[in-house]
Design a protein around this motif. Structure first.
Motif, PDB file in Angstrom:
ATOM      1  N   GLU A   1     -36.866 -25.243  -8.529  1.00 47.34           N
ATOM      2  CA  GLU A   1     -35.404 -24.826  -8.861  1.00 47.34           C
ATOM      3  C   GLU A   1     -34.836 -24.155  -7.390  1.00 47.34           C
ATOM      4  N   LEU A   2     -35.729 -23.342  -7.048  1.00 49.27           N
ATOM      5  CA  LEU A   2     -35.321 -22.597  -5.768  1.00 49.27           C
ATOM      6  C   LEU A   2     -35.064 -23.562  -4.646  1.00 49.27           C
ATOM      7  N   LEU A   3     -36.182 -24.286  -4.633  1.00 45.88           N
ATOM      8  CA  LEU A   3     -36.096 -25.324  -3.389  1.00 45.88           C
ATOM      9  C   LEU A   3     -34.995 -26.305  -3.446  1.00 45.88           C
TER      10      LEU A   3
ATOM     11  N   TRP B   1     -26.164 -15.483  -0.850  1.00 53.32           N
ATOM     12  CA  TRP B   1     -27.346 -14.868  -1.439  1.00 53.32           C
ATOM     13  C   TRP B   1     -27.253 -15.121  -3.034  1.00 53.32           C
ATOM     14  N   VAL B   2     -28.655 -14.864  -3.401  1.00 53.16           N
ATOM     15  CA  VAL B   2     -28.690 -14.680  -4.843  1.00 53.16           C
ATOM     16  C   VAL B   2     -28.986 -13.263  -5.073  1.00 53.16           C
TER      17      VAL B   2
ATOM     18  N   VAL C   1     -22.036 -27.193  -5.152  1.00 53.04           N
ATOM     19  CA  VAL C   1     -23.641 -27.046  -5.183  1.00 53.04           C
ATOM     20  C   VAL C   1     -23.912 -26.248  -6.316  1.00 53.04           C
ATOM     21  N   ALA C   2     -23.346 -25.311  -6.574  1.00 55.35           N
ATOM     22  CA  ALA C   2     -23.595 -24.578  -7.676  1.00 55.35           C
ATOM     23  C   ALA C   2     -23.460 -25.441  -8.946  1.00 55.35           C
ATOM     24  N   ALA C   3     -22.335 -26.202  -9.030  1.00 53.33           N
ATOM     25  CA  ALA C   3     -22.150 -26.760 -10.426  1.00 53.33           C
ATOM     26  C   ALA C   3     -23.406 -27.726 -10.655  1.00 53.33           C
TER      27      ALA C   3
ATOM     28  N   PRO D   1     -30.199 -22.860 -13.726  1.00 55.30           N
ATOM     29  CA  PRO D   1     -30.423 -21.521 -13.527  1.00 55.30           C
ATOM     30  C   PRO D   1     -31.929 -21.191 -12.995  1.00 55.30           C
ATOM     31  N   PHE D   2     -32.285 -20.384 -12.381  1.00 58.35           N
ATOM     32  CA  PHE D   2     -33.641 -20.130 -11.767  1.00 58.35           C
ATOM     33  C   PHE D   2     -33.708 -18.339 -11.305  1.00 58.35           C
TER      34      PHE D   2
END
Length: 136
Positions: free
Chosen positions: A99-101, A7-8, A64-66, A70-71
């Protein structure tokens, strides 16, 4: 096997957090459903089992997060939608951004081995990133 989703969530100190949380609580109360935290599922259906233990999932998610920028999530104008499913019952569609995609495609590659060329794979029936307002 346990299935998890990524989730975000809006930061709890962001004004949108309280607005969405209150809306979810109001809609849930009106339909005798359980309220939940405001979120958008970027990728669901990740299995945690002997072949992919929790520590592996955490490591992949951190990698992945690294690599992400930011979006922000913005809901679509007239993005309120309804479906006859428990997990996408009443929802607000989210505008797609690069960024989301990127985040979604990176998670697909990490957890499902799916190539970016195959495109997004958001869950049916909406097949779109969304913020749920009601489960039921």
């Amino acid at each position: 096997v346990v299935k998890v989703s990524i989730w975000v969530e809006p930061p709890q100190d962001h004004p949108t957090y309280e607005q969405i949380k209150n809306l979810i609580h109001d809609v849930s109360a009106a339909y005798s459903a359980e309220p939940f935290e405001p979120h958008a599922t970027v990728l669901g259906g990740i299995s945690i089992d002997d072949s992919c233990p929790l520590e592996t999932v955490k490591k992949k998610l951190q990698e992945v997060a690294a690599g992400l920028s930011p979006f922000e999530l913005r809901t679509q104008d007239r993005g309120l939608s309804f479906f006859d499913t428990w997990n996408q019952n009443v929802l607000l569609l989210v505008e797609e951004s690069a960024e989301l995609l990127d985040a979604h495609l990176a998670l697909l590659a990490a957890f499902r081995g799916q190539a970016a060329e195959d495109g997004p794979a958001f869950a049916p029936p909406s097949k779109r990133l969304h913020v749920s307002l009601l489960y039921g």
